[in-house]
Design a protein around this motif. Structure first.
Motif, PDB file in Angstrom:
ATOM      1  N   ALA A 170       0.367   4.084  -3.288  1.00 22.51           N
ATOM      2  CA  ALA A 170       0.626   5.532  -2.661  1.00 22.51           C
ATOM      3  C   ALA A 170       1.861   6.161  -2.948  1.00 22.51           C
ATOM      4  O   ALA A 170       1.599   7.393  -3.260  1.00 22.51           O
ATOM      5  N   THR A 228      -9.139   0.679  -4.254  1.00 19.59           N
ATOM      6  CA  THR A 228     -10.243   0.412  -4.227  1.00 19.59           C
ATOM      7  C   THR A 228     -10.659  -0.928  -3.589  1.00 19.59           C
ATOM      8  O   THR A 228     -12.506  -0.161  -3.134  1.00 19.59           O
ATOM      9  N   ASN A 230      -5.241   4.520  -6.105  1.00 24.78           N
ATOM     10  CA  ASN A 230      -5.655   4.622  -4.563  1.00 24.78           C
ATOM     11  C   ASN A 230      -6.639   2.797  -4.698  1.00 24.78           C
ATOM     12  O   ASN A 230      -6.459   3.276  -5.920  1.00 24.78           O
ATOM     13  N   TRP A 289      -5.627   5.017 -10.994  1.00 25.54           N
ATOM     14  CA  TRP A 289      -5.261   6.343 -10.700  1.00 25.54           C
ATOM     15  C   TRP A 289      -5.867   7.260 -12.136  1.00 25.54           C
ATOM     16  O   TRP A 289      -5.959   6.233 -13.204  1.00 25.54           O
ATOM     17  N   LYS A 329       1.221   6.945  -6.800  1.00 21.75           N
ATOM     18  CA  LYS A 329      -0.685   7.717  -6.680  1.00 21.75           C
ATOM     19  C   LYS A 329      -1.470   6.567  -7.453  1.00 21.75           C
ATOM     20  O   LYS A 329      -2.226   7.534  -8.069  1.00 21.75           O
ATOM     21  N   SER A 337       0.685  -0.984  -0.119  1.00 18.68           N
ATOM     22  CA  SER A 337       0.335  -0.332  -0.044  1.00 18.68           C
ATOM     23  C   SER A 337       0.811   1.617   0.054  1.00 18.68           C
ATOM     24  O   SER A 337       0.201   2.418  -0.648  1.00 18.68           O
TER      25      SER A 337
END
Length: 89
Positions: A24, A31, A29, A50, A27, A20
């Motif tokens: 991050a 979901t 995410n 993204w 960039k 994770s």
């Protein structure tokens, strides 16, 4: 863009945190996420999303491949469209 990411390997402390954190940094995410342990082996599948204007697929793939090499994990990424098409077969 959306993609399915799988992580497989021997269980170790911090797998979810490492993956994770890398996502991050790239960039991406998360979901949706699912993980399980089977006889000491860790398996995780997640959906990442993204903006293509911020980062391209190959950059993310390269970052995850690098993380896999560093941690001894088998990490794969597949575009959601391709994953969905394969599941219909």
């Amino acid at each position: 863009m959306k993609a399915v990411i799988t992580v497989i390997g021997h269980d170790q402390i911090g797998i979810v945190a490492k993956v994770s954190q890398k996502l991050a940094t790239l960039k991406v995410n998360i979901t949706d996420i699912s993980q399980t342990l089977m006889h000491g082996d860790f398996t995780m599948m997640l959906m990442g999303e993204w903006r293509e204007s911020e980062v391209d697929f190959e950059t993310i793939k390269g970052g995850l491949t690098e993380l896999g090499s560093e941690t001894g994990l088998d990490i794969h990424i597949q575009r959601q469209e391709l994953f969905d098409a394969i599941q219909k077969l």
